[in-house]
Design a protein around this motif. Structure first.
Motif, PDB file in Angstrom:
ATOM      1  N   LYS A 118     -13.837   1.424   6.507  1.00  0.00           N
ATOM      2  CA  LYS A 118     -12.362   1.195   6.681  1.00  0.00           C
ATOM      3  C   LYS A 118     -11.563   2.223   5.772  1.00  0.00           C
ATOM      4  O   LYS A 118     -12.002   2.767   4.879  1.00  0.00           O
ATOM      5  CB  LYS A 118     -12.062  -0.301   5.977  1.00  0.00           C
ATOM      6  N   VAL A 119     -10.524   2.668   6.309  1.00  0.00           N
ATOM      7  CA  VAL A 119      -9.634   3.669   5.812  1.00  0.00           C
ATOM      8  C   VAL A 119      -8.281   2.750   5.378  1.00  0.00           C
ATOM      9  O   VAL A 119      -8.093   2.792   4.149  1.00  0.00           O
ATOM     10  CB  VAL A 119      -9.310   4.945   6.529  1.00  0.00           C
ATOM     11  N   TRP A 120      -7.709   2.009   6.216  1.00  0.00           N
ATOM     12  CA  TRP A 120      -6.608   1.456   5.772  1.00  0.00           C
ATOM     13  C   TRP A 120      -6.501   0.231   7.172  1.00  0.00           C
ATOM     14  O   TRP A 120      -6.873   0.680   8.253  1.00  0.00           O
ATOM     15  CB  TRP A 120      -5.368   1.880   5.556  1.00  0.00           C
ATOM     16  N   TRP A 132     -15.377  12.949   0.398  1.00  0.00           N
ATOM     17  CA  TRP A 132     -15.125  12.013   1.460  1.00  0.00           C
ATOM     18  C   TRP A 132     -16.660  11.647   2.267  1.00  0.00           C
ATOM     19  O   TRP A 132     -16.549  11.089   3.484  1.00  0.00           O
ATOM     20  CB  TRP A 132     -14.128  12.543   2.491  1.00  0.00           C
ATOM     21  N   THR A 150      -6.024  14.052  -4.485  1.00  0.00           N
ATOM     22  CA  THR A 150      -6.279  12.590  -5.026  1.00  0.00           C
ATOM     23  C   THR A 150      -6.997  12.783  -6.546  1.00  0.00           C
ATOM     24  O   THR A 150      -6.863  11.613  -7.455  1.00  0.00           O
ATOM     25  CB  THR A 150      -7.557  11.837  -4.253  1.00  0.00           C
ATOM     26  N   THR A 151      -7.832  13.742  -6.712  1.00  0.00           N
ATOM     27  CA  THR A 151      -8.440  13.772  -8.103  1.00  0.00           C
ATOM     28  C   THR A 151      -8.090  15.220  -8.701  1.00  0.00           C
ATOM     29  O   THR A 151      -9.204  16.082  -8.627  1.00  0.00           O
ATOM     30  CB  THR A 151      -9.994  13.630  -7.902  1.00  0.00           C
ATOM     31  N   MET A 206      -6.587  -5.177   0.702  1.00  0.00           N
ATOM     32  CA  MET A 206      -7.527  -5.175  -0.460  1.00  0.00           C
ATOM     33  C   MET A 206      -6.811  -6.007  -1.804  1.00  0.00           C
ATOM     34  O   MET A 206      -6.354  -7.096  -1.276  1.00  0.00           O
ATOM     35  CB  MET A 206      -7.795  -3.896  -0.867  1.00  0.00           C
ATOM     36  N   ARG A 230      -1.781   4.799  -1.451  1.00  0.00           N
ATOM     37  CA  ARG A 230      -3.277   5.079  -1.763  1.00  0.00           C
ATOM     38  C   ARG A 230      -3.419   3.897  -2.546  1.00  0.00           C
ATOM     39  O   ARG A 230      -3.187   3.559  -3.322  1.00  0.00           O
ATOM     40  CB  ARG A 230      -3.334   6.342  -2.519  1.00  0.00           C
ATOM     41  N   TYR A 275      -5.732   2.955  -5.578  1.00  0.00           N
ATOM     42  CA  TYR A 275      -6.628   3.582  -6.492  1.00  0.00           C
ATOM     43  C   TYR A 275      -6.828   5.012  -6.289  1.00  0.00           C
ATOM     44  O   TYR A 275      -5.906   5.805  -5.606  1.00  0.00           O
ATOM     45  CB  TYR A 275      -7.827   2.864  -7.129  1.00  0.00           C
ATOM     46  N   ASP A 276      -7.856   5.685  -6.854  1.00  0.00           N
ATOM     47  CA  ASP A 276      -8.392   6.873  -6.503  1.00  0.00           C
ATOM     48  C   ASP A 276      -9.384   7.031  -5.348  1.00  0.00           C
ATOM     49  O   ASP A 276     -10.117   7.851  -5.213  1.00  0.00           O
ATOM     50  CB  ASP A 276      -8.919   7.513  -7.699  1.00  0.00           C
ATOM     51  N   ASN A 277      -9.022   6.186  -4.249  1.00  0.00           N
ATOM     52  CA  ASN A 277      -9.923   6.128  -3.225  1.00  0.00           C
ATOM     53  C   ASN A 277      -9.282   6.838  -1.730  1.00  0.00           C
ATOM     54  O   ASN A 277      -7.982   6.840  -1.921  1.00  0.00           O
ATOM     55  CB  ASN A 277     -10.493   4.815  -2.906  1.00  0.00           C
ATOM     56  N   ASN A 278     -10.118   7.128  -0.757  1.00  0.00           N
ATOM     57  CA  ASN A 278      -9.477   7.508   0.282  1.00  0.00           C
ATOM     58  C   ASN A 278      -9.232   6.336   1.402  1.00  0.00           C
ATOM     59  O   ASN A 278      -9.472   6.038   2.089  1.00  0.00           O
ATOM     60  CB  ASN A 278     -10.366   8.488   1.224  1.00  0.00           C
ATOM     61  N   ASN A 279      -8.473   5.203   0.596  1.00  0.00           N
ATOM     62  CA  ASN A 279      -8.043   4.032   1.159  1.00  0.00           C
ATOM     63  C   ASN A 279      -6.760   3.866   0.791  1.00  0.00           C
ATOM     64  O   ASN A 279      -6.319   4.110   0.029  1.00  0.00           O
ATOM     65  CB  ASN A 279      -9.054   2.814   0.794  1.00  0.00           C
ATOM     66  N   PHE A 280      -6.063   2.954   1.702  1.00  0.00           N
ATOM     67  CA  PHE A 280      -4.708   2.925   1.589  1.00  0.00           C
ATOM     68  C   PHE A 280      -4.394   1.263   1.897  1.00  0.00           C
ATOM     69  O   PHE A 280      -4.865   0.800   2.747  1.00  0.00           O
ATOM     70  CB  PHE A 280      -4.030   3.822   2.650  1.00  0.00           C
TER      71      PHE A 280
END
Lengths: 366, 333
Positions: free
Chosen positions: A115-117, A166, A210-211, B74, B92, B94-99
């Motif tokens: 899952k991404v979103w 990723w 992101t980081t 989430m 986003r 947290y620091d993830n590639n999730n939204f």
């Protein structure tokens, strides 16, 4: 403005962009217009791909190759028709920015979608053994595009830090180690592209947004990518949707010619980050929003370009969309590019006529 | 000392329901959960819950969670389905590639029973039920406020809301995992520690079940850890995958609750731990801290598990249960 036509711009940078000025360019000033990379695929290409994947007899490999070649030819031409100075084929051969490369790099394995979103998933790959370079990844894409294009071609490549971050890393156990190994492979790939004639390479590192604390890893990756490359290869770094103050001034020391950013989406709130005198790279400024389907009018884009001129002189300003345009409807993406190119030409004319005084804009700042 | 194999929930959707839901709702924000699903969508989630409960049973876990297939956003889910919350931008996670859709709180957060309804459905499928809820601080961190006006009022409002939700849980709930990653990733200011402590106590006091406050993506700050020890929760959770030395240091220096939760399986990497690795990590912790006997050691993945593809997720549950079984045998020897 002094211009050295052999590829060096007024600043004497061998990675400069004056060589990308079209022969029929209408103005003395030249704000290079280009894209970040991805572009909406024609509906028929998606249809043919799905039929090819479902049944290799219904759509054969040869027919699929013909379809992607046609799409590549079509979108490259669409970029040129929009008036861009440097084009690409909208990544017609690529589905996803990590998956495309992971399928070509040895050591990767796909274990299923994640899952991404919401209900949006991607095939996040796993590194299950040491990564290796087996065959060229983009050579075919570049050679085909360069062959059909009238304008110079830029090659976007997903950066090693993003490819590493990723992915699931089952092997390297160290934040940098996988990224460095991938950077060495990208160096090999870029060397091959350069041998094939490519001179404008863009490394996409959205994961850095992101980081940002990993900026030193990205810096080391870029050093590895440029190792042994001729000086006249123009290297751009694209980073989007993050807090740029977290990676500046560190990016000043990156071995790049251009730093391409997404700022239209945030109404240029972060522009002052680049007002620092030590920012000597060219600034690739996002002037149309890649997330909104509203087509910005030419006048609005001109105002956005003038925002860029408050932090860098015209010879340091490249004009592009915020990011890849692939999530937009195709007619919207085209209209944005066409307006963007027109706006750039208008601003160039205003610079030529003296209506815009870039020194005054910079003195005033963002 | 009892060892309990469990998880922090938020599982990946089973393949069949993932495909079914995309067909039913599309991929846009308009197709996401709003607490008012159609019968077809509800049926898909019921099927997902059944599958996820069965997966845990087959793996041999000692506590079974509902699976949280409906939690499109989430840990922000309980707010995103609330009538006084508007779905904001996709931001986003947290620091993830999730939204997730940032919940914008526009009115009072009265309890609405969304979590209890899912748990009641799960209670019909298992008798080893564990609830999972976002912690009040993390939920505050994930939300945007247009109602309460200050951090203190918002945190209190969210704590009361969660307490109301938790109070409505079915009696079958034996354990409640309260997930508080934000306490590590964006910790509260020193002068807010007591408020955070009180917010957690409000949730803890709302239910007669063992409450585990679990943290991950690093270790708690020392002062904040001390304040959490002042709560009445049954267990504190530590992420031994991302910060084993820092976490052990906290327990060595300051002690911990009567029970602990230990993140010993990496919830964000497809490399499946061998059961021996799980057992070694649990033993290493036990031997590293000056606590002779915990009431309960909850062995779990460090994070939620939706980051993983389905197969790796299932394999990890099996490895976790087998590792805990190994430790049980060692301890009883």
């Amino acid at each position: 403005m002094s211009i050295d036509r052999d590829g060096r711009d007024g600043n004497g940078k061998p990675g400069g962009r004056e060589r990308f000025r079209p022969v029929d360019h209408p103005n003395d000033h030249f704000l290079l217009t280009t894209v970040v990379g991805s572009y909406p695929k024609p509906g028929w290409l998606t249809d043919v791909r799905e039929r090819h994947e479902a049944d290799g007899d219904a759509v054969t490999d040869d027919e699929w190759t013909e379809a992607v070649d046609d799409a590549s030819r079509l979108i490259t031409g669409e970029h040129e028709r929009a008036g861009l100075d440097v084009v690409c084929d909208g990544e017609m051969r690529r589905e996803e920015m990590v998956e495309f490369f992971a399928r070509r790099i040895g050591g990767y394995e796909f274990k299923g979608p994640v899952k991404v979103w919401g209900h949006n998933y991607f095939d996040k790959p796993s590194v299950v053994s040491e990564v290796s370079y087996d065959e060229p990844w983009l050579r075919e894409e570049y050679e085909f595009t360069a062959d059909v294009a009238e304008r110079p071609v830029k090659v976007p490549i997903t950066g090693p830090y993003t490819l590493a971050t990723w992915s699931f890393d089952e092997v390297y156990d160290d934040d940098g180690a996988l990224a460095y190994a991938l950077a060495d492979l990208i160096n090999e790939e870029v060397s091959g592209l350069v041998a094939a004639g490519a001179r404008y390479i863009q490394i996409d590192e959205p994961a850095l947004a992101t980081t940002p604390e990993d900026h030193a890893i990205v810096g080391e990756c870029l050093e590895r990518i440029v190792a042994g490359l001729p000086d006249d290869v123009r290297l751009c770094l694209h980073v989007c949707y993050g807090d740029y103050s977290q990676i500046c001034p560190e990016i000043d020391d990156y071995p790049i010619d251009e730093f391409d950013v997404e700022l239209a989406n945030g109404d240029y709130e972060q522009l002052d980050v680049f007002a620092d005198a030590d920012f000597e790279h060219d600034l690739g400024l996002g002037v149309v929003d890649a997330h909104t389907p509203t087509v910005e009018p030419v006048a609005e884009i001109e105002a956005n370009i003038r925002q860029g001129l408050t932090v860098v002189p015209p010879e340091q300003l490249t004009v592009s969309p915020d990011c890849g345009l692939k999530i937009l409807p195709r007619e919207v993406a085209y209209a944005k590019l066409e307006n963007m190119a027109r706006a750039a030409r208008n601003v160039e004319a205003d610079l030529d006529s003296g209506e815009i005084d870039p020194d005054a804009l910079r003195a005033e700042g963002p | 000392m009892e060892h309990v194999a469990t998880t922090a929930g938020l599982f990946p959707l089973p393949d069949a329901q993932r495909e079914r839901l995309v067909n039913l709702t599309g991929r846009g924000t308009g197709g996401l959960i709003d607490g008012d699903e159609s019968a077809d969508v509800a049926a898909a989630y019921d099927a997902a819950r059944e599958r996820l409960v069965a997966t845990q049973r087959e793996a041999g876990l000692d506590r079974v969670v509902e699976g949280h297939a409906r939690w499109d956003d989430m840990l922000a889910h309980p707010l995103c389905v609330h009538e006084n919350v508007r779905a904001g931008d996709v931001v986003r996670y947290y620091d993830n590639n999730n939204f997730y859709r940032e919940p914008v709180i526009t009115g009072p957060l009265t309890e609405d029973g969304d979590l209890a309804a899912d748990l009641s459905a799960a209670a019909r499928l298992t008798d080893r039920l564990q609830a999972v809820v976002p912690g009040p601080y993390s939920l505050t961190d994930l939300a945007r406020d247009e109602q309460y006006g200050s951090f203190a009022a918002l945190l209190n409002g969210i704590a009361d809301f969660l307490a109301g939700e938790v109070a409505a849980f079915p009696d079958a709930v034996e354990t409640v995992f309260v997930l508080e990653p934000s306490l590590v990733t964006s910790p509260p200011a020193d002068d807010a520690h007591e408020r955070v402590r009180d917010a957690l106590d409000a949730v803890n006091d709302a239910i007669d079940a063992d409450v585990v406050v679990h943290t991950y993506w690093g270790a708690l700050g020392e002062k904040l850890h001390a304040h959490l020890l002042d709560t009445d929760v049954a267990a504190l959770g530590y992420d031994l995958v991302s910060a084993h030395e820092e976490c052990v240091y906290l327990v060595q220096e300051y002690g911990t609750a009567d029970s602990v939760a230990l993140g010993v399986v990496d919830g964000q990497n497809t490399r499946v731990e061998a059961p021996e690795t799980v057992a070694d990590r649990l033993s290493w912790f036990r031997e590293s801290v000056p606590v002779s006997d915990f009431e309960t050691v909850y062995a779990a993945p460090n994070t939620e598990l939706f980051y993983l593809p389905v197969r790796a997720f299932e394999d990890k549950l099996g490895a976790l249960a087998a590792g805990v079984e190994t430790v049980r045998a060692e301890v009883s020897e």
